[in-house]
Write a protein that holds these residues in place. Structure first.
Motif, PDB file in Angstrom:
ATOM      1  N   HIS A  18       0.913  -1.226   0.259  1.00  0.00           N
ATOM      2  CA  HIS A  18      -0.101   0.023   0.120  1.00  0.00           C
ATOM      3  C   HIS A  18       0.904   1.130  -0.045  1.00  0.00           C
ATOM      4  O   HIS A  18       1.872   1.255   0.743  1.00  0.00           O
ATOM      5  N   SER A  20       0.764   5.519   0.393  1.00  0.00           N
ATOM      6  CA  SER A  20      -0.024   6.585   0.413  1.00  0.00           C
ATOM      7  C   SER A  20       0.775   7.872   0.839  1.00  0.00           C
ATOM      8  O   SER A  20       1.652   7.586   1.716  1.00  0.00           O
ATOM      9  N   ALA A  31      -7.391   2.879   4.200  1.00  0.00           N
ATOM     10  CA  ALA A  31      -6.183   2.352   3.937  1.00  0.00           C
ATOM     11  C   ALA A  31      -5.983   1.226   5.075  1.00  0.00           C
ATOM     12  O   ALA A  31      -5.540   0.167   5.011  1.00  0.00           O
ATOM     13  N   VAL A  47       3.410  -1.280   3.880  1.00  0.00           N
ATOM     14  CA  VAL A  47       3.179   0.095   3.597  1.00  0.00           C
ATOM     15  C   VAL A  47       4.002   1.117   3.448  1.00  0.00           C
ATOM     16  O   VAL A  47       4.986   1.226   4.509  1.00  0.00           O
ATOM     17  N   HIS A  98      -0.974  -1.126  -4.333  1.00  0.00           N
ATOM     18  CA  HIS A  98      -2.266  -0.353  -4.215  1.00  0.00           C
ATOM     19  C   HIS A  98      -2.161   0.890  -3.736  1.00  0.00           C
ATOM     20  O   HIS A  98      -1.364   1.441  -2.863  1.00  0.00           O
ATOM     21  N   HIS A 100      -3.026   4.924  -3.052  1.00  0.00           N
ATOM     22  CA  HIS A 100      -4.021   5.549  -2.505  1.00  0.00           C
ATOM     23  C   HIS A 100      -3.843   7.045  -2.646  1.00  0.00           C
ATOM     24  O   HIS A 100      -2.887   7.865  -2.070  1.00  0.00           O
TER      25      HIS A 100
END
Length: 382
Positions: A18, A20, A31, A47, A98, A100
């Motif tokens: 992830h 972000s 998230a 992350v 992913h 964000h």
């Protein structure tokens, strides 16, 4: 929790990265909900985010690995952010990336270029927030970068429709935001009185507005017409929960007003929602705001503006959705519920029912997991 409807098509655990830049607020909350679910599924989760805010620390607490990524536009050039994320991607070797929000979507797609399945979730299109001088460039980028988007995740039908109408074409799925229904519980009239006592608020008709103090969240519009509300409900109080770059300007705007309280950023948001008669959401743009969902989960009537995401999430029997840039409509809707608490309470319970049916976080995390498994399975089956 992990569902049994699909299995990972490999002997090793799925590894999700992830990415972000926002580390607080709605993007970070959503998230984090994905991270928790995926860790519970037994997946490897990493992350990449800046070290400020809550996201990285919440992800680490949930059991994910965290890589600090300096990427804010004000603290990092675009080439620098690209190089740092490229290093993280190469070192972690994820099965799915992913992205964000707009900044991560920009940098991440430049780095990955669909070499591994790439999920992009705008959480509100970047060009909605862009100044007029760069709005066109932001839109052109989104159109171009669609070629490197394996799957676009929109949080509302209106967000998807807007992208399609502006020629942003990528495989797309709509996964509405969900919230933890155990954390945001319905609150009755006694709970309202108790919450006000605990928070040191007067027991008077109360409007609560939760959100970062920014142009996007529209508190300046709410304050501009607050005197009209007070003229008709003289004891009414407006409680602004949140902090942000516009706080000083908003405090100056409210300086001569009666009944306005700034309480800053809080971790006990459900208690503040419980203290409300009605929750105001005067946003100027959104993907799908969490605050209306949280308010409805707490059985609170919602008065919100007619912007993308809100029209999808606030049904007509759970409050009022008023036109953007209609201050009279906003104040009228607030007053109507402050003077008719029975109406507000009925709307609150209708909202709770709606959230239970359509916005349970367990549903949204499960649907996202299905997307990942489909993408990874298709890529490995080539």
């Amino acid at each position: 929790m992990a569902g049994r409807e699909q299995q990972i098509p490999t002997n090793r655990r799925l590894h999700v990265l992830h990415v972000s830049v926002p580390t607080s607020g709605g993007v970070a909350t959503v998230a984090t909900s994905y991270v928790r679910d995926q860790v519970e599924r037994g997946w490897n989760v990493t992350v990449a985010c800046p070290s400020r805010g809550d996201l990285g620390y919440s992800a680490r607490e949930a059991g994910a690995r965290v890589r600090w990524w300096r990427a804010d536009a004000h603290e990092s050039t675009l080439p620098g952010a690209v190089l740092r994320l490229k290093r993280i991607v190469n070192e972690t070797g994820p099965d799915v990336v992913h992205l964000h929000g707009g900044r991560a979507g920009l940098v991440g797609r430049l780095v990955v270029r669909d070499r591994v399945p790439t999920v992009f979730q705008p959480h509100a299109w970047s060009f909605l927030a862009a100044r007029s001088g760069i709005q066109g460039a932001s839109l052109r980028w989104e159109r171009y970068a669609a070629r490197w988007t394996t799957e676009l995740v929109c949080v509302s039908t209106t967000e998807r429709q807007l992208g399609e109408s502006l020629a942003i074409h990528a495989p797309t799925v709509v996964i509405p935001n969900g919230i933890d229904l155990a954390e945001y519980r319905p609150a009755g009239a006694r709970d309202r009185v108790h919450a006000r006592k605990l928070l040191g608020l007067e027991d008077v008709p109360t409007v609560v507005c939760v959100g970062a103090l920014t142009v996007q969240k529209g508190q300046q519009d709410l304050l501009a017409d607050w005197p009209s509300v007070r003229a008709r409900v003289p004891e009414a109080q407006l409680v602004l929960v949140g902090d942000g770059p516009d706080r000083r300007a908003l405090e100056r705007l409210a300086d001569e007003m009666e009944g306005v309280v700034f309480v800053g950023a809080r971790t006990d948001v459900p208690l503040w929602l419980a203290a409300a008669d009605v929750v105001a959401v005067p946003s100027r743009w959104e993907g799908m705001a969490l605050v209306p969902l949280e308010a409805m989960a707490c059985a609170r009537s919602v008065v919100a503006t007619d912007v993308n995401g809100i029209v999808d999430s606030v049904p007509t029997d759970a409050g009022a959705v008023v036109a953007l840039d209609d201050p009279a409509g906003l104040s009228d809707a607030l007053v109507h519920r402050l003077v008719d608490p029975e109406l507000a309470d009925e709307e609150g319970w209708q909202g709770r029912s709606h959230v239970e049916t359509h916005h349970d976080v367990a549903t949204s995390t499960r649907e996202l997991a299905r997307v990942y498994l489909r993408l990874v399975g298709a890529r490995r089956g080539r």
